[in-house]
Design a protein around this motif. Structure first.
Motif, PDB file in Angstrom:
ATOM      1  N   ALA A  26       0.819  -1.223   0.000  1.00  0.00           N
ATOM      2  CA  ALA A  26       0.000   0.000   0.000  1.00  0.00           C
ATOM      3  C   ALA A  26       0.848   1.266   0.000  1.00  0.00           C
ATOM      4  O   ALA A  26       0.293   2.377   0.004  1.00  0.00           O
ATOM      5  CB  ALA A  26      -0.931  -0.010   1.208  1.00  0.00           C
ATOM      6  N   GLY A  27       2.165   1.118   0.012  1.00  0.00           N
ATOM      7  CA  GLY A  27       3.034   2.291  -0.013  1.00  0.00           C
ATOM      8  C   GLY A  27       3.147   3.001   1.324  1.00  0.00           C
ATOM      9  O   GLY A  27       3.623   4.147   1.386  1.00  0.00           O
ATOM     10  N   LYS A  28       2.750   2.354   2.416  1.00  0.00           N
ATOM     11  CA  LYS A  28       2.811   2.962   3.752  1.00  0.00           C
ATOM     12  C   LYS A  28       4.171   2.631   4.391  1.00  0.00           C
ATOM     13  O   LYS A  28       4.284   1.803   5.285  1.00  0.00           O
ATOM     14  CB  LYS A  28       1.670   2.449   4.619  1.00  0.00           C
ATOM     15  N   THR A  29       5.198   3.332   3.911  1.00  0.00           N
ATOM     16  CA  THR A  29       6.562   3.013   4.308  1.00  0.00           C
ATOM     17  C   THR A  29       6.809   3.242   5.793  1.00  0.00           C
ATOM     18  O   THR A  29       7.404   2.398   6.477  1.00  0.00           O
ATOM     19  CB  THR A  29       7.553   3.850   3.489  1.00  0.00           C
ATOM     20  N   VAL A  30       6.360   4.382   6.313  1.00  0.00           N
ATOM     21  CA  VAL A  30       6.595   4.705   7.726  1.00  0.00           C
ATOM     22  C   VAL A  30       5.907   3.684   8.633  1.00  0.00           C
ATOM     23  O   VAL A  30       6.504   3.178   9.595  1.00  0.00           O
ATOM     24  CB  VAL A  30       6.091   6.131   8.041  1.00  0.00           C
ATOM     25  N   GLU A  31       4.635   3.371   8.320  1.00  0.00           N
ATOM     26  CA  GLU A  31       3.907   2.391   9.115  1.00  0.00           C
ATOM     27  C   GLU A  31       4.565   1.012   9.034  1.00  0.00           C
ATOM     28  O   GLU A  31       4.627   0.278  10.026  1.00  0.00           O
ATOM     29  CB  GLU A  31       2.455   2.294   8.661  1.00  0.00           C
ATOM     30  N   ALA A  32       5.070   0.675   7.839  1.00  0.00           N
ATOM     31  CA  ALA A  32       5.725  -0.626   7.659  1.00  0.00           C
ATOM     32  C   ALA A  32       6.999  -0.720   8.497  1.00  0.00           C
ATOM     33  O   ALA A  32       7.275  -1.759   9.118  1.00  0.00           O
ATOM     34  CB  ALA A  32       6.036  -0.850   6.188  1.00  0.00           C
ATOM     35  N   MET A  33       7.777   0.371   8.544  1.00  0.00           N
ATOM     36  CA  MET A  33       9.015   0.367   9.334  1.00  0.00           C
ATOM     37  C   MET A  33       8.699   0.234  10.826  1.00  0.00           C
ATOM     38  O   MET A  33       9.361  -0.520  11.554  1.00  0.00           O
ATOM     39  CB  MET A  33       9.806   1.645   9.061  1.00  0.00           C
ATOM     40  N   ALA A  34       7.663   0.934  11.272  1.00  0.00           N
ATOM     41  CA  ALA A  34       7.269   0.843  12.688  1.00  0.00           C
ATOM     42  C   ALA A  34       6.761  -0.562  13.007  1.00  0.00           C
ATOM     43  O   ALA A  34       7.057  -1.119  14.075  1.00  0.00           O
ATOM     44  CB  ALA A  34       6.199   1.891  12.992  1.00  0.00           C
ATOM     45  N   TYR A  35       6.008  -1.133  12.072  1.00  0.00           N
ATOM     46  CA  TYR A  35       5.463  -2.483  12.278  1.00  0.00           C
ATOM     47  C   TYR A  35       6.604  -3.496  12.338  1.00  0.00           C
ATOM     48  O   TYR A  35       6.595  -4.400  13.184  1.00  0.00           O
ATOM     49  CB  TYR A  35       4.515  -2.830  11.139  1.00  0.00           C
ATOM     50  N   SER A  36       7.596  -3.343  11.454  1.00  0.00           N
ATOM     51  CA  SER A  36       8.729  -4.266  11.439  1.00  0.00           C
ATOM     52  C   SER A  36       9.503  -4.200  12.749  1.00  0.00           C
ATOM     53  O   SER A  36       9.896  -5.236  13.308  1.00  0.00           O
ATOM     54  CB  SER A  36       9.655  -3.925  10.272  1.00  0.00           C
ATOM     55  N   LYS A  37       9.699  -3.004  13.258  1.00  0.00           N
ATOM     56  CA  LYS A  37      10.437  -2.839  14.515  1.00  0.00           C
ATOM     57  C   LYS A  37       9.709  -3.498  15.680  1.00  0.00           C
ATOM     58  O   LYS A  37      10.338  -4.111  16.557  1.00  0.00           O
ATOM     59  CB  LYS A  37      10.631  -1.346  14.784  1.00  0.00           C
TER      60      LYS A  37
END
Length: 419
Positions: free
Chosen positions: A233-244
Motif C-alpha cells: 500500500a506504499g505505507k513506508t513509515v507504518e511498515a518500518m514501525a510495524y517491522s520494529k
C-alpha cells in the motif's frame, strides 16, 4: 466365526482424535482457570503479606478494613468467574467427553461384527465420518443437518470447524487479525509444538535421514504478511514501525527473512526481482490458510486427511493386488477391480498377505478344500463349483471362458494342489 470377531484395538486406532479433541478443549478451560486462580490469589497473598508486615495494623483500622474487603471481593469475584466458566465451557465439554467415552466403551463390550449392536454403532461412526468430511470441505449446513437428524451433535466437532472456517474466511479476505488472535490464545501450545518439531528434526538428522520437517512459523508468517500489505500500500513509515515492533523480535530465528523484508520497501509490487516478487505474490494467502489449518489440526490432534478417506485408504490397501490392474485377472467381486475404486487405490500401497488366498475369476469365491481349483488340459484353472455349473449346462462339456474354442470333457479336468 473367526472372520466376524471384533478387532476393538484396530477400531480404536481411528478413534484417537475422537476422544482427544474434547480432552484438549478441557485442558484449555483448566489452564484458563489456573491462570485466573494464580492471578487473583497472588494479589490476595500480597495484600495479606503487606498487612502482616505492619507493626500496628490496628492504628489504621480504616485502611486495614478496606484491604480485607478488597481481598474478600477478589476471592468472591474469582469464585463467580470460575463458576461461570465451569457452566459455560467446563460442564458442556465434560458432557461431550463423557458421551464420547460411553460411545467408545459400547464397542469394546461387543465380541462380533455380526451383532445388531455393532451394526448400529458402525452406522453412527459412518455418520460421524460424513460430518467430518462435510466440515473439512466447507459444507457446514450439510454437516449440521446430518448431526441433527442422527442426534450425534456431541459426537462431532462442528464448533471447532466453525472456528477454523471463520479464521480461514478472514484470511481469504486478506485479514490476519483473527488468525493472530488465535495464535495469541494458543501461544503456549504453539511453542510446545515448535519445540517438538525441532526435537524430531534433530532426531532425524542424528539418524542421518534426509527428511524435511516443516517448522511451525505461523505467527511470524502472519506478521510478515501484514508487513507486506503495508509495503504494497506504499505505507513506508507504518511498515518500518510495524517491522520494529513485530518482526525484529524474530530475528534470532528468522534473520534472513527479516533482512529480506527490510529490502522489500525498496521494491514496488510490480517488481520482477525474484525474491521480492515472491513476497508480493497473492498466492501467499493460500499458503497461510494451509499453514493455519495444519497448525490447528496438530494442536487439536486431528489428522490432516478426513477420517472417511483414511478408512477408505486402509480398506483399499488391504485388498489391492497387482492382479487388480490386469484385465484378464480381475475379480468381479473385488472392489479394487472396479475401475473407479481402482483409480482411488493407485495412491495406496499393495497389500501384503503372509498366506495367499486363491479366488475363482468366474464365481468370485475362494478356492479351498471344499471348492478345489481344477485345471483344463491347456492349464487354465477355475473352481470346481464353476466347472460343475458349466458342465451341467453343456451336457458334461466345459470350455475356457477366455478362449471358448478350447473345450474338454469334465472328466478330463485335473485337481490342482498348491504347496
Amino acid at each position: 466365526m473367526s472372520n466376524s470377531k471384533l478387532n476393538a484395538e484396530g477400531i480404536m486406532l481411528f478413534e484417537q482424535p475422537f476422544a482427544r479433541v474434547p480432552y484438549e478443549n478441557y485442558r484449555k478451560v483448566f489452564r484458563t482457570s489456573q491462570k485466573n486462580i494464580e492471578k487473583e490469589l497472588g494479589a490476595v497473598q500480597n495484600t495479606a503479606k503487606d498487612l502482616a508486615s505492619k507493626e500496628r495494623p490496628e492504628d489504621d483500622v480504616e485502611a486495614t478494613t478496606k484491604a480485607i474487603d478488597g481481598m474478600i471481593a477478589r476471592v468472591e469475584g474469582l469464585k463467580r468467574k470460575l463458576s461461570e466458566m465451569q457452566e459455560s465451557a467446563g460442564k458442556p465439554t465434560l458432557n461431550v467427553m463423557r458421551e464420547r467415552l460411553q460411545h467408545l466403551g459400547a464397542v469394546e463390550a461387543l465380541e462380533s461384527t455380526n451383532t445388531p449392536e455393532f451394526t448400529r454403532w458402525a452406522d453412527i461412526r459412518l455418520d460421524r465420518w460424513l460430518v467430518d468430511w462435510s466440515l473439512r470441505n466447507g459444507k457446514e449446513k450439510t454437516a449440521r443437518k446430518i448431526a441433527a437428524d442422527q442426534g450425534i451433535e456431541k459426537l462431532v466437532d462442528i464448533d471447532l470447524f466453525s472456528d477454523i472456517r471463520r479464521i480461514e474466511d478472514a484470511l481469504n479476505r486478506k485479514s490476519c487479525t483473527e488468525a493472530l488472535a488465535w495464535c495469541s490464545e494458543n501461544k503456549a501450545a504453539l511453542r510446545k509444538l515448535k519445540v517438538l518439531i525441532a526435537t524430531i528434526k534433530r532426531w532425524l538428522e542424528n539418524l542421518q535421514y534426509l527428511a524435511v520437517v516443516k517448522q511451525n512459523t505461523l505467527e511470524f508468517d502472519l506478521r510478515l504478511q501484514e508487513y507486506i500489505e503495508l509495503a504494497r500500500a506504499g505505507k513506508t513509515v507504518e511498515a518500518m514501525a510495524y517491522s520494529k515492533k513485530h518482526l525484529l523480535p524474530w530475528q534470532e530465528t528468522h534473520l534472513h527473512q527479516v533482512v529480506q523484508a527490510a529490502g522489500l520497501l525498496c521494491y514496488p509490487p510490480t517488481t520482477t526481482c525474484g525474491p521480492y516478487k515472491r513476497l508480493y505474490d497473492p498466492s501467499r494467502w493460500s499458503t497461510l490458510i494451509q499453514s493455519f489449518r495444519l497448525a490447528i489440526y496438530h494442536l487439536s490432534t486431528l489428522p490432516t486427511e478426513p477420517l472417511l478417506h483414511l478408512a477408505m485408504y486402509a480398506g483399499l490397501a488391504s485388498l489391492k493386488l497387482p492382479a487388480c490392474y490386469t484385465h484378464e485377472t480381475r475379480n468381479v467381486d473385488c472392489p479394487i477391480c472396479n475401475p473407479d475404486l481402482g483409480e482411488l487405490a493407485k495412491e495406496v500401497p499393495f497389500s501384503h498377505h503372509v498366506n495367499s488366498t486363491i479366488v475363482c475369476r468366474l464365481t468370485g469365491k475362494i478356492m479351498d478344500a471344499d471348492n478345489m481349483p481344477m485345471a483344463m488340459p491347456n492349464g487354465q484353472v477355475y473352481s470346481k463349483e464353476a466347472w460343475d455349473d458349466m458342465a451341467a449346462k453343456n451336457d458334461g462339456w466345459v470350455f475356457d471362458p477366455r478362449n471358448p474354442v478350447e473345450r474338454c470333457r469334465y472328466k478330463e479336468l485335473r485337481k490342482v494342489f498348491i504347496s
